[in-house]
Design a protein around this motif. Structure first.
Motif, PDB file in Angstrom:
ATOM      1  N   GLU A   9      -9.908  11.593   1.348  1.00 33.14           N
ATOM      2  CA  GLU A   9      -9.031  10.778   2.174  1.00 33.14           C
ATOM      3  C   GLU A   9      -7.937  11.603   2.844  1.00 33.14           C
ATOM      4  OE1 GLU A   9      -9.883   7.927   2.937  1.00 33.14           O
ATOM      5  OE2 GLU A   9     -11.407   7.596   1.398  1.00 33.14           O
ATOM      6  N   LEU A  10      -7.363  12.561   2.127  1.00 34.57           N
ATOM      7  CA  LEU A  10      -6.295  13.367   2.716  1.00 34.57           C
ATOM      8  C   LEU A  10      -6.826  14.278   3.815  1.00 34.57           C
ATOM      9  CD1 LEU A  10      -4.165  14.325  -0.423  1.00 34.57           C
ATOM     10  CD2 LEU A  10      -3.769  12.503   1.243  1.00 34.57           C
ATOM     11  N   VAL A  11      -8.001  14.838   3.613  1.00 38.26           N
ATOM     12  CA  VAL A  11      -8.583  15.696   4.649  1.00 38.26           C
ATOM     13  C   VAL A  11      -9.015  14.860   5.843  1.00 38.26           C
ATOM     14  CG1 VAL A  11     -10.460  17.283   5.193  1.00 38.26           C
ATOM     15  CG2 VAL A  11      -9.279  17.465   2.996  1.00 38.26           C
ATOM     16  N   THR A  12      -9.607  13.699   5.594  1.00 39.24           N
ATOM     17  CA  THR A  12     -10.000  12.817   6.696  1.00 39.24           C
ATOM     18  C   THR A  12      -8.785  12.386   7.503  1.00 39.24           C
ATOM     19  OG1 THR A  12     -11.913  11.991   5.463  1.00 39.24           O
ATOM     20  CG2 THR A  12     -11.102  10.615   7.262  1.00 39.24           C
ATOM     21  N   ASN A  13      -7.662  12.202   6.838  1.00 40.87           N
ATOM     22  CA  ASN A  13      -6.426  11.851   7.531  1.00 40.87           C
ATOM     23  C   ASN A  13      -6.034  12.925   8.550  1.00 40.87           C
ATOM     24  OD1 ASN A  13      -3.939   9.961   7.458  1.00 40.87           O
ATOM     25  ND2 ASN A  13      -3.069  12.021   7.360  1.00 40.87           N
TER      26      ASN A  13
ATOM     27  N   LEU B  23       2.225   8.015   8.859  1.00 35.96           N
ATOM     28  CA  LEU B  23       1.829   8.075   7.463  1.00 35.96           C
ATOM     29  C   LEU B  23       2.764   7.250   6.598  1.00 35.96           C
ATOM     30  CD1 LEU B  23       1.026  11.871   7.196  1.00 35.96           C
ATOM     31  CD2 LEU B  23      -0.624  10.006   7.127  1.00 35.96           C
ATOM     32  N   LEU B  24       4.051   7.357   6.834  1.00 39.52           N
ATOM     33  CA  LEU B  24       5.016   6.652   6.002  1.00 39.52           C
ATOM     34  C   LEU B  24       5.004   5.160   6.267  1.00 39.52           C
ATOM     35  CD1 LEU B  24       8.061   9.092   6.117  1.00 39.52           C
ATOM     36  CD2 LEU B  24       6.430   8.755   4.282  1.00 39.52           C
ATOM     37  N   GLY B  25       4.660   4.748   7.496  1.00 39.46           N
ATOM     38  CA  GLY B  25       4.711   3.339   7.853  1.00 39.46           C
ATOM     39  C   GLY B  25       3.390   2.623   7.738  1.00 39.46           C
ATOM     40  N   ALA B  26       2.332   3.319   7.326  1.00 38.63           N
ATOM     41  CA  ALA B  26       1.013   2.703   7.283  1.00 38.63           C
ATOM     42  C   ALA B  26       0.940   1.620   6.229  1.00 38.63           C
ATOM     43  CB  ALA B  26      -0.045   3.762   6.992  1.00 38.63           C
ATOM     44  N   THR B  27       0.178   0.562   6.507  1.00 40.06           N
ATOM     45  CA  THR B  27      -0.047  -0.506   5.541  1.00 40.06           C
ATOM     46  C   THR B  27      -1.527  -0.611   5.250  1.00 40.06           C
ATOM     47  OG1 THR B  27      -0.349  -2.227   7.207  1.00 40.06           O
ATOM     48  CG2 THR B  27       1.900  -1.771   6.514  1.00 40.06           C
ATOM     49  N   THR B  28      -1.878  -1.357   4.233  1.00 41.07           N
ATOM     50  CA  THR B  28      -3.284  -1.469   3.855  1.00 41.07           C
ATOM     51  C   THR B  28      -4.083  -2.241   4.892  1.00 41.07           C
ATOM     52  OG1 THR B  28      -2.748  -3.431   2.556  1.00 41.07           O
ATOM     53  CG2 THR B  28      -2.772  -1.332   1.401  1.00 41.07           C
ATOM     54  N   THR B  29      -3.414  -2.972   5.811  1.00 38.87           N
ATOM     55  CA  THR B  29      -4.129  -3.738   6.821  1.00 38.87           C
ATOM     56  C   THR B  29      -4.253  -2.990   8.140  1.00 38.87           C
ATOM     57  OG1 THR B  29      -2.067  -4.821   7.494  1.00 38.87           O
ATOM     58  CG2 THR B  29      -3.410  -5.922   5.806  1.00 38.87           C
ATOM     59  N   SER B  30      -3.541  -1.882   8.293  1.00 35.77           N
ATOM     60  CA  SER B  30      -3.614  -1.143   9.544  1.00 35.77           C
ATOM     61  C   SER B  30      -4.795  -0.198   9.535  1.00 35.77           C
ATOM     62  CB  SER B  30      -2.310  -0.353   9.767  1.00 35.77           C
ATOM     63  OG  SER B  30      -2.179   0.644   8.797  1.00 35.77           O
ATOM     64  N   GLU B  31      -5.326   0.074  10.721  1.00 27.32           N
ATOM     65  CA  GLU B  31      -6.501   0.923  10.834  1.00 27.32           C
ATOM     66  C   GLU B  31      -6.207   2.329  10.350  1.00 27.32           C
ATOM     67  OE1 GLU B  31     -10.463   1.587  11.546  1.00 27.32           O
ATOM     68  OE2 GLU B  31      -9.363  -0.292  11.699  1.00 27.32           O
ATOM     69  N   SER B  32      -4.956   2.798  10.518  1.00 25.89           N
ATOM     70  CA  SER B  32      -4.639   4.189  10.203  1.00 25.89           C
ATOM     71  C   SER B  32      -4.189   4.400   8.763  1.00 25.89           C
ATOM     72  CB  SER B  32      -3.527   4.689  11.143  1.00 25.89           C
ATOM     73  OG  SER B  32      -2.353   3.904  10.966  1.00 25.89           O
ATOM     74  N   GLY B  33      -4.039   3.320   7.988  1.00 22.05           N
ATOM     75  CA  GLY B  33      -3.488   3.486   6.655  1.00 22.05           C
ATOM     76  C   GLY B  33      -4.453   3.297   5.511  1.00 22.05           C
ATOM     77  N   ARG B  34      -5.718   3.051   5.822  1.00 26.18           N
ATOM     78  CA  ARG B  34      -6.649   2.723   4.752  1.00 26.18           C
ATOM     79  C   ARG B  34      -6.913   3.904   3.825  1.00 26.18           C
ATOM     80  NH1 ARG B  34     -11.023  -0.934   8.209  1.00 26.18           N
ATOM     81  NH2 ARG B  34      -9.566  -2.634   8.678  1.00 26.18           N
ATOM     82  N   GLY B  35      -6.966   5.113   4.372  1.00 28.35           N
ATOM     83  CA  GLY B  35      -7.188   6.285   3.530  1.00 28.35           C
ATOM     84  C   GLY B  35      -6.082   6.483   2.522  1.00 28.35           C
ATOM     85  N   LEU B  36      -4.840   6.317   2.984  1.00 30.58           N
ATOM     86  CA  LEU B  36      -3.718   6.479   2.058  1.00 30.58           C
ATOM     87  C   LEU B  36      -3.623   5.322   1.082  1.00 30.58           C
ATOM     88  CD1 LEU B  36      -1.028   8.009   4.419  1.00 30.58           C
ATOM     89  CD2 LEU B  36      -2.369   9.130   2.644  1.00 30.58           C
ATOM     90  N   ALA B  37      -4.160   4.180   1.437  1.00 31.87           N
ATOM     91  CA  ALA B  37      -4.226   3.092   0.465  1.00 31.87           C
ATOM     92  C   ALA B  37      -5.163   3.467  -0.680  1.00 31.87           C
ATOM     93  CB  ALA B  37      -4.705   1.806   1.144  1.00 31.87           C
ATOM     94  N   MET B  38      -6.243   4.164  -0.365  1.00 37.00           N
ATOM     95  CA  MET B  38      -7.145   4.653  -1.410  1.00 37.00           C
ATOM     96  C   MET B  38      -6.442   5.674  -2.290  1.00 37.00           C
ATOM     97  SD  MET B  38     -10.174   3.253  -1.365  1.00 37.00           S
ATOM     98  CE  MET B  38     -11.217   4.513  -2.136  1.00 37.00           C
TER      99      MET B  38
END
Length: 216
Positions: free
Chosen positions: A52-56, A93-108
């Motif tokens: 997830e971090l590399v994909t980010n 990265l800091l503002g991402a949520t689990t519902t946003s397209e850009s934050g799903r990796g960090l939710a994992m």
């Protein structure tokens, strides 16, 4: 008294280009190191974090970006860092949520790690996460029946290693020498009984990898 021996877990860094094809190699490196460090229970969570971090970086910084994966122990926590040269993605990265397209990796990453964060650096930024282990410290080992049996045998081989007053470094060195002496004597035993020592080593390696979850 069982010999107190410690496993060195030296921090390591692996430069890579942020490409999808690089992710499997990074995961293999992580699996290999955690197996050698005696931390097989952390492998699954660590592999998710690496992916997830590399994909980010690939998605938000750009494919082909030069980056580095750094792995170390922070006390009893496994710490994984991904360094990249772009600080602009920091607010996303800091503002991402689990519902946003850009934050799903960090939710994992949030789900499988104990803590994570992003920090700017002179060269760009570092995205990091930490996973708790069952270790008492970064230079100890996980308990298990195999380890306890080995400790009992090493007590017979390394009498001086169990004496009080020895430094941790000396105690570790004596324990390692006792372990090597034990392995060598066992190989002599196999040869004395008409068995091939190399075959015994191969069989032992198969058992070790199976118990460590590294086969396949």
């Amino acid at each position: 008294m069982a010999i107190e021996h410690c496993m060195p877990r030296k921090a390591w860094h692996l430069p890579f280009l942020a490409e999808p094809d690089e992710v499997p190699a990074l995961r293999r490196s992580m699996r290999t190191h955690l197996t050698r460090w005696g931390l097989p229970d952390l492998i699954d969570a660590a592999l998710i974090c690496v992916s997830e971090l590399v994909t980010n970086v690939i998605v938000h910084v750009g494919a082909g970006t030069p980056a580095t994966m750094a792995v170390s122990m922070n006390g009893s926590y496994l710490r994984i860092e991904i360094h990249d040269p772009d600080r602009r993605a920091l607010p996303t990265l800091l503002g991402a949520t689990t519902t946003s397209e850009s934050g799903r990796g960090l939710a994992m990453v949030t789900a499988v790690s104990d803590r994570w964060g992003v920090m700017p650096t002179d060269a760009g930024k570092t995205t990091w996460c930490e996973i708790a282990s069952a270790l008492c410290g970064d230079d100890t080992h996980l308990d298990g029946p195999q380890v306890h049996r080995a400790d009992a045998l090493l007590t017979l081989y390394g009498g001086s290693a169990s004496r009080t007053g020895s430094s941790p470094q000396l105690g570790r060195a004596l324990a390692e020498e006792a372990a090597i002496a034990l392995i060598a004597d066992l190989l002599h035993w196999f040869r004395a009984h008409g068995q091939d020592p190399d075959t015994a080593l191969d069989r032992a390696q198969v058992h070790f990898e199976a118990e460590s979850g590294t086969v396949g």
